[in-house]
Motif scaffolding. Sequence first.
Motif, PDB file in Angstrom:
ATOM      1  N   ALA A 132     -58.174   5.584 100.558  1.00 46.26           N
ATOM      2  CA  ALA A 132     -58.382   6.306 101.812  1.00 46.26           C
ATOM      3  C   ALA A 132     -59.030   5.436 102.876  1.00 46.26           C
ATOM      4  O   ALA A 132     -58.993   5.764 104.070  1.00 46.26           O
ATOM      5  N   THR A 133     -59.636   4.326 102.460  1.00 48.43           N
ATOM      6  CA  THR A 133     -60.229   3.373 103.404  1.00 48.43           C
ATOM      7  C   THR A 133     -59.282   2.221 103.696  1.00 48.43           C
ATOM      8  O   THR A 133     -59.000   1.903 104.857  1.00 48.43           O
ATOM      9  N   ALA A 316     -47.086   4.903 105.868  1.00 51.37           N
ATOM     10  CA  ALA A 316     -46.365   6.051 106.427  1.00 51.37           C
ATOM     11  C   ALA A 316     -46.347   7.244 105.471  1.00 51.37           C
ATOM     12  O   ALA A 316     -46.745   8.361 105.857  1.00 51.37           O
ATOM     13  N   PRO A 317     -45.911   7.085 104.214  1.00 52.93           N
ATOM     14  CA  PRO A 317     -45.968   8.246 103.312  1.00 52.93           C
ATOM     15  C   PRO A 317     -47.390   8.679 102.996  1.00 52.93           C
ATOM     16  O   PRO A 317     -47.648   9.870 102.803  1.00 52.93           O
ATOM     17  N   TYR A 318     -48.322   7.720 102.975  1.00 49.29           N
ATOM     18  CA  TYR A 318     -49.710   8.096 102.707  1.00 49.29           C
ATOM     19  C   TYR A 318     -50.240   8.989 103.831  1.00 49.29           C
ATOM     20  O   TYR A 318     -50.841  10.033 103.582  1.00 49.29           O
ATOM     21  N   PHE A 319     -50.017   8.586 105.091  1.00 50.74           N
ATOM     22  CA  PHE A 319     -50.487   9.395 106.216  1.00 50.74           C
ATOM     23  C   PHE A 319     -49.825  10.772 106.219  1.00 50.74           C
ATOM     24  O   PHE A 319     -50.451  11.775 106.566  1.00 50.74           O
ATOM     25  N   ALA A 320     -48.532  10.818 105.847  1.00 57.39           N
ATOM     26  CA  ALA A 320     -47.821  12.101 105.829  1.00 57.39           C
ATOM     27  C   ALA A 320     -48.440  13.046 104.795  1.00 57.39           C
ATOM     28  O   ALA A 320     -48.666  14.227 105.075  1.00 57.39           O
ATOM     29  N   ARG A 321     -48.714  12.522 103.603  1.00 56.88           N
ATOM     30  CA  ARG A 321     -49.316  13.357 102.570  1.00 56.88           C
ATOM     31  C   ARG A 321     -50.758  13.723 102.933  1.00 56.88           C
ATOM     32  O   ARG A 321     -51.221  14.826 102.640  1.00 56.88           O
ATOM     33  N   GLU A 328     -57.284  14.264 108.236  1.00 64.59           N
ATOM     34  CA  GLU A 328     -57.070  13.864 109.624  1.00 64.59           C
ATOM     35  C   GLU A 328     -57.348  12.377 109.796  1.00 64.59           C
ATOM     36  O   GLU A 328     -58.236  11.826 109.146  1.00 64.59           O
ATOM     37  N   VAL A 329     -56.600  11.751 110.688  1.00 66.36           N
ATOM     38  CA  VAL A 329     -56.876  10.385 111.131  1.00 66.36           C
ATOM     39  C   VAL A 329     -57.160  10.452 112.624  1.00 66.36           C
ATOM     40  O   VAL A 329     -56.285  10.856 113.402  1.00 66.36           O
ATOM     41  N   LEU A 330     -58.356  10.086 113.025  1.00 63.92           N
ATOM     42  CA  LEU A 330     -58.790  10.210 114.407  1.00 63.92           C
ATOM     43  C   LEU A 330     -58.918   8.841 115.057  1.00 63.92           C
ATOM     44  O   LEU A 330     -59.379   7.896 114.436  1.00 63.92           O
TER      45      LEU A 330
END
Length: 335
Positions: A132-133, A316-321, A328-330
Amino acid sequence: MSSAPILLMGGSGAIGRWTTRFLRDVHPDLPLLIGGRELAKAREAAARLGNADGAVLDLAAVDLGLRAQPVSAVAVLFPDDRVAGLHFAQARGVPHLSISSGIYEIAPEIAAFMHKPGAAPVVLGYEWLVGATTIPTLEFAKAFGRVRDITIGALVDEQDTGGPAVAEDFERLNSTLPAALTRRDSHYIWRAGEDAKAAFRAVDGTWMDASGFSSIDVVGLATATGAPSVQFNISSGVSSSRRRGEPMSTEIIIELAGDDHAGRALRSRHAVVHRKGSAPLTGLGVAMLLERLVGLDGNPPTPAGLYFPYQLLDSAPYFARLKQIGGEVLTMEAL
């Protein structure tokens, strides 16, 4: 793909519950084997999942007490100081993922891999919240022609216990290695005492007192980006969401500094947030890695090798899941 179940050692705990939930959401028929110290607890967890069995594990036994039970992969969700899960996985020739060892405890696993490098893929899943980091940081680093400094700030809400095993694991890591591995001006150093003290701004702008933490993210990010300075700091307190009167959350603040692709100075600041704490992010990383290791994601199974999570999971798939599970990614103003 093998029809044998994935073995989740410690799968009835908090991380195991999130991991199996995410696996079930995408793969409802995937067979699972929940292994633990208490048969009743393991079977109870298996019954909730369906298409799963529970088993008592004997870490002193070569076969973990499973005898001829086939498995397709092994995920170890608790500290395994015997390296029993890895030896079992290598003997069966199946992928292995472990997430609980500290940066100073990985030597036995690396030694086991070096002696049997072709046996199966081995993932050192000790990054903060299992990717996640690092996965977001490496994606944000693409905007830079040269990264000079990476500073990670992890804010753990004091209400975010994650279960007794997680709390014990975190206390063990903090107490056994008080100095923080850090890369500074291209040198790896240990921050201790006053040098280990730090502070960072939470998502809502509040300054949080923090201390250096020895996370394998430091060496992974330094190697992947070439950044001469990388540090990881951790703070426990009130998260930004709880200060607003909402439920607690977990926050990862990612700050990058360097030059853009035209050579101009560039700074960026982002945050990864989940409103249910750290366990869902950890469970997501474990679930996606297991999918990648055994080919559940539609790609061929991962070949034998020694891997960081970010080497196996595309952003890309990580952010989608991540979005799918409420993360959230801010993007925030750089300081």
